[in-house]
Design an enzyme around this catalytic site. Structure first.
Site, PDB file in Angstrom:
ATOM      1  N   MET A 107       0.832  -1.203   0.000  1.00 58.20           N
ATOM      2  CA  MET A 107       0.000   0.000   0.000  1.00 58.20           C
ATOM      3  C   MET A 107       0.869   1.256   0.000  1.00 58.20           C
ATOM      4  SD  MET A 107      -3.233  -0.650  -0.174  1.00 58.20           S
ATOM      5  CE  MET A 107      -4.235   0.658   0.537  1.00 58.20           C
TER       6      MET A 107
ATOM      7  N   SER B 101      -9.344   2.902   1.275  1.00 61.49           N
ATOM      8  CA  SER B 101      -9.868   1.659   0.703  1.00 61.49           C
ATOM      9  C   SER B 101      -9.589   1.568  -0.782  1.00 61.49           C
ATOM     10  CB  SER B 101     -11.378   1.567   0.926  1.00 61.49           C
ATOM     11  OG  SER B 101     -11.868   0.393   0.308  1.00 61.49           O
ATOM     12  N   GLY B 102      -9.410   0.343  -1.243  1.00 59.57           N
ATOM     13  CA  GLY B 102      -9.256   0.124  -2.681  1.00 59.57           C
ATOM     14  C   GLY B 102      -8.144  -0.846  -3.003  1.00 59.57           C
ATOM     15  N   GLY B 103      -7.483  -1.333  -1.941  1.00 59.00           N
ATOM     16  CA  GLY B 103      -6.415  -2.310  -2.161  1.00 59.00           C
ATOM     17  C   GLY B 103      -5.274  -1.707  -2.962  1.00 59.00           C
TER      18      GLY B 103
ATOM     19  N   HIS C 284     -17.158   0.257   6.881  1.00 60.49           N
ATOM     20  CA  HIS C 284     -17.001  -0.071   5.448  1.00 60.49           C
ATOM     21  C   HIS C 284     -16.585  -1.533   5.316  1.00 60.49           C
ATOM     22  CE1 HIS C 284     -14.306  -0.783   2.023  1.00 60.49           C
ATOM     23  NE2 HIS C 284     -14.995   0.116   1.344  1.00 60.49           N
TER      24      HIS C 284
ATOM     25  N   GLU D  30     -18.443  -4.738   3.810  1.00 58.76           N
ATOM     26  CA  GLU D  30     -17.684  -5.544   2.824  1.00 58.76           C
ATOM     27  C   GLU D  30     -17.735  -7.040   3.194  1.00 58.76           C
ATOM     28  OE1 GLU D  30     -13.538  -4.135   2.040  1.00 58.76           O
ATOM     29  OE2 GLU D  30     -12.941  -6.098   2.798  1.00 58.76           O
ATOM     30  N   TYR D  31     -17.508  -7.373   4.459  1.00 59.31           N
ATOM     31  CA  TYR D  31     -17.550  -8.781   4.893  1.00 59.31           C
ATOM     32  C   TYR D  31     -18.903  -9.404   4.519  1.00 59.31           C
ATOM     33  CZ  TYR D  31     -13.459  -9.081   8.117  1.00 59.31           C
ATOM     34  OH  TYR D  31     -12.212  -9.141   8.675  1.00 59.31           O
TER      35      TYR D  31
ATOM     36  N   LYS E  90      -8.561  -9.990   9.257  1.00 56.04           N
ATOM     37  CA  LYS E  90      -7.544  -9.224   9.978  1.00 56.04           C
ATOM     38  C   LYS E  90      -8.112  -8.365  11.101  1.00 56.04           C
ATOM     39  CE  LYS E  90      -5.259  -7.614   6.306  1.00 56.04           C
ATOM     40  NZ  LYS E  90      -5.597  -8.464   5.153  1.00 56.04           N
TER      41      LYS E  90
ATOM     42  N   ARG F 292     -17.192 -16.549   8.840  1.00 52.99           N
ATOM     43  CA  ARG F 292     -15.755 -16.762   8.633  1.00 52.99           C
ATOM     44  C   ARG F 292     -15.185 -17.608   9.761  1.00 52.99           C
ATOM     45  NH1 ARG F 292     -12.551 -11.589   5.963  1.00 52.99           N
ATOM     46  NH2 ARG F 292     -14.219 -10.960   4.554  1.00 52.99           N
TER      47      ARG F 292
ATOM     48  N   HIS G 269     -35.722  -7.738  38.059  1.00 54.50           N
ATOM     49  CA  HIS G 269     -35.059  -6.679  37.276  1.00 54.50           C
ATOM     50  C   HIS G 269     -36.005  -5.540  36.901  1.00 54.50           C
ATOM     51  CE1 HIS G 269     -31.305  -8.806  37.090  1.00 54.50           C
ATOM     52  NE2 HIS G 269     -31.892  -9.885  36.578  1.00 54.50           N
TER      53      HIS G 269
HETATM   54  C1  6PG Z   1     -10.209  -2.137   1.519  1.00 52.49           C
HETATM   55  C2  6PG Z   1     -10.203  -3.493   2.166  1.00 52.49           C
HETATM   56  C3  6PG Z   1      -8.899  -3.691   2.878  1.00 52.49           C
HETATM   57  C4  6PG Z   1      -8.685  -5.150   3.287  1.00 52.49           C
HETATM   58  C5  6PG Z   1      -9.199  -5.388   4.666  1.00 52.49           C
HETATM   59  C6  6PG Z   1     -10.026  -6.600   4.875  1.00 52.49           C
HETATM   60  O1  6PG Z   1     -11.119  -1.387   1.849  1.00 52.49           O
HETATM   61  O2  6PG Z   1      -9.349  -1.863   0.684  1.00 52.49           O
HETATM   62  O3  6PG Z   1     -11.235  -3.591   3.090  1.00 52.49           O
HETATM   63  O4  6PG Z   1      -8.841  -2.787   3.909  1.00 52.49           O
HETATM   64  O5  6PG Z   1      -9.135  -6.021   2.349  1.00 52.49           O
HETATM   65  O6  6PG Z   1      -8.053  -5.414   5.441  1.00 52.49           O
HETATM   66  O7  6PG Z   1      -9.234  -7.627   5.192  1.00 52.49           O
HETATM   67  P1  6PG Z   1      -9.645  -8.986   5.914  1.00 52.49           P
HETATM   68  O8  6PG Z   1     -10.663  -9.642   5.045  1.00 52.49           O
HETATM   69  O9  6PG Z   1      -8.338  -9.721   5.901  1.00 52.49           O
HETATM   70  O10 6PG Z   1     -10.111  -8.689   7.302  1.00 52.49           O
END
Ligand code: 6PG
Length: 628
Positions: free
Chosen positions: A172, A291-293, A349, A353-354, A422, A449, A610
């Site tokens: 990054m 964000s965006g890898g 975010h 995403e998850y 992570k 997960r 309670h």
């Molecule tokens: C992003 C991603 C990036 C990464 C995360 C998720 O927005 O570019 O979210 O931050 O892919 O770390 O990673 P995990 O799936 O390993 O938790």
């Protein structure tokens, strides 16, 4: 040859004169070079058009050539548009330095109102801000300081000192450095030296990209010295203790007004703590989600900075230049709010995403195993969904994954079915508990997960219970139609879940988050960019609860029955669909005017005294019953 540019009221003349004196070269004011016709127009109060400005800029262009040949000069000129600056650029680029004096509209308006005998109509200032086009090659200097300090900042920036530093040359860090240097930012980069493991990383990176003119270091104090104060240092190191260690090493090397920006996926609670600790040293701090890898970092990420607003204003040109652009060309970067709010929204975010990833995994499993579809058939079906309002970056990469072969076989089939993580999804879940906010889809995506990671246990249990999965439906087309609608409904719910938690955090932490603006910076560059996100920019102008928007009430109202049908059939046929089911449960709970929690309250009072509240008595009062 130096041009001092900026809108009216930024102090171009004052600063230009100081600079010319310091450098012992003449000073000129562009206003003194207007042709007669422009002077007449100006004195009668008429604004100048671009065609009025053309001959004037051409005169200045000629003068610039002469001044440069005679040893240089300082010219104060607003030079707001790129085409004006082009006309002024009559000498080679390396002989011309442009200094942009910048400040916020409010600050300049305030200053102008204090200037004796000076009146500037706020609408003229506003139009100047509208005309102002970013000058990427300019040295940017904030006017929010005394003229002397401005002069010192200009002199130090004009020396060989760099304007921005990045610590951490991982994937990054390197890609952000390339992105910034491509945007003409003078850059220093640092990577620690770990014998045998990380040696000369920064220097090798710099050597690999000679055209970018970056300075590379593995000595922290040399790195800090290479930058012009006030320094702007972006940390791209692994979230957690590494961030604290580098901040501890940096703190004694930095001075007041220097700024540390943490661009990793840090926990917002750590960012709150660091924000307070650094304030004691007069060091500015910004925690930003990025964000965006890898590709986003290089070509344009979505950037979510939180912390000091003044510090943000100073680095906004750097961040906004490298960010992705939305459909209107505006940067996908905005000041989010104070403290750890930037990292908080990045955490949410990632939570969204998850769940979005898990939803696609569930759709895939139902199609592949429940309906017996081939990968290419699934890819084609998902391509069709893209045309039905469901387009998203994650849908696109899923289609590509379904087509990726290795030695003639689908690569996906070779990948172990145990997901890693992570932390950000889990932190979102912890935050939901802390805030007392429901987070069904995201929490269930994290749990999915977790259960996937228990591969050995799952394999053993599978042997004990035998084959539970059955074919789902004989009527393929109608199930796929329901699946598409159910998927759409679950996505809406998942986004509502994440945004509702941000609303709760905004209220409890007093952050004043702007949900339309957050959606806007998530329309490009980031992992959860989608057609839905683009629509949400407008939805959040009308309401701060997504599920309350009339357009959503209509579409979700129509689709929820399909989601229920899909979840029911999937469960009955032996397929786990944790996030599809979670979305359905959240939705039914959310629209449930009379829940069964009266039973919970009665039970709590029964065994633990309670107490409970009554619907037939004021809610300020509590009641207890002797149940036996
Ligand atoms: C992003 C991603 C990036 C990464 C995360 C998720 O927005 O570019 O979210 O931050 O892919 O770390 O990673 P995990 O799936 O390993 O938790």
């Amino acid at each position: 040859m130096i041009i001092v540019m900026g809108v009216s009221g930024t102090g171009k003349t004052t600063v230009g004169q100081l600079l010319a004196k310091e450098m012992a070269i003449p000073f000129f004011d562009a206003d003194d070079f207007h042709p007669e016709s422009n002077i007449e127009k100006l004195s009668s109060g008429q604004p100048l058009t671009d065609s009025d400005r053309k001959p004037w800029l051409e005169i200045l262009g000629k003068e610039i050539k002469t001044w440069e040949a005679n040893g240089g000069a300082v010219l104060a000129c607003s030079a707001l548009k790129e085409k004006y600056r082009k006309t002024l650029s009559t000498i080679p680029i390396e002989q011309l330095t442009i200094i942009h004096l910048s400040g916020t509209f409010e600050l300049i308006k305030k200053r102008l109102s204090h200037r004796k005998g000076h009146f500037l109509d706020p609408s003229i200032l506003k139009s100047q801000f509208e005309d102002l086009e970013a000058c990427h090659s300019a040295i940017q200097v904030s006017i929010d300081q005394t003229p002397d300090k401005i002069l010192q900042e200009i002199l130090s920036k004009m020396s060989n000192k760099t304007a921005f530093g990045i610590i951490g040359m991982g994937v990054m860090g390197q890609n952000l450095a390339i992105n910034m240097a491509n945007n003409k930012v003078r850059l220093s980069v640092f990577n620690r030296h770990v014998a045998g493991k990380e040696e000369d990383i920064a220097k090798n990176f710099v050597a690999k990209h000679p055209a970018l003119n970056i300075q590379g270091f593995d000595d922290l104090s040399e790195f800090v010295d290479s930058m012009a104060p006030p320094r702007n240092i972006l940390l791209m190191v692994q979230a957690g203790t590494a961030v604290d260690s580098i901040i501890d090493e940096l703190t004694p090397l930095l001075g007041p007004d220097d700024l540390i920006i943490d661009g990793g996926n840090s926990n917002y609670l750590d960012t709150n703590r660091r924000d307070q600790a650094l304030a004691l040293h007069d060091i500015n701090f910004i925690g930003t989600g990025i964000s965006g890898g890898e590709e986003g970092a290089r070509k344009g990420p979505s950037i979510m900075p939180g912390g000091s607003r003044t510090a943000y204003n100073r680095i906004a040109p750097f961040l906004e230049n490298i960010a992705a652009k939305d459909a209107n060309g505006k940067a996908c970067c905005t000041y989010v709010g104070p403290e750890g709010s930037g990292h908080f929204i990045k955490m949410v975010h990632n939570g969204i995403e998850y769940a979005e990833m898990q939803l696609l995994a569930e759709v895939y499993e139902l199609m592949r195993n429940g309906l017996g579809m081939q990968p290419e058939e699934i890819a084609k079906t998902l391509e069709h969904w893209k045309t039905k309002g469901l387009d998203s970056y994650l849908l696109e990469i899923t289609i590509n994954i379904l087509r990726k072969e290795e030695n003639g076989e689908l690569l996906l089939d070779k990948i172990l079915d145990a997901a890693s993580q992570k932390g950000t999804g889990g932190w979102s879940t912890e935050a939901a508990i802390r805030l007392g906010s429901p987070l069904n889809t995201i929490a269930d995506a994290v749990m999915a997960r977790n259960i996937s990671a228990q591969k050995e246990t799952r394999t053993a249990a599978n042997e004990l219970y035998g084959q539970i999965k059955q074919p789902i439906s004989k009527d393929l087309d109608s199930f796929i139609q329901a699946l598409m609608e159910g998927y759409s409904a679950a996505r809406i719910v998942n986004h509502a879940v994440g945004f509702d938690m941000m609303k709760e955090a905004s209220t409890q932490y007093d952050w004043s988050l702007d949900f339309s603006e957050i959606s806007r910076i998530w329309t490009n560059g980031c992992i959860i960019r989608s057609e839905l996100m683009s629509a949400m920019v407008n939805f959040f102008k009308d309401t701060d609860r997504l599920l309350f928007h009339p357009a959503i009430v209509k579409s979700l109202g129509e689709q929820q029955a399909s989601l229920a049908q899909v979840v029911g059939q999937a469960l009955a046929s032996g397929y786990p669909v944790p996030v599809l089911a979670s979305a359905m449960n959240f939705f039914l709970g959310y629209v449930n005017g009379q829940s069964s929690a009266n039973m919970l309250q009665a039970q709590r009072d029964y065994f633990g005294a309670h107490t409970y509240k009554r619907v037939d008595q004021p809610l300020t009062e509590s009641f207890h019953t002797e149940w036996t």
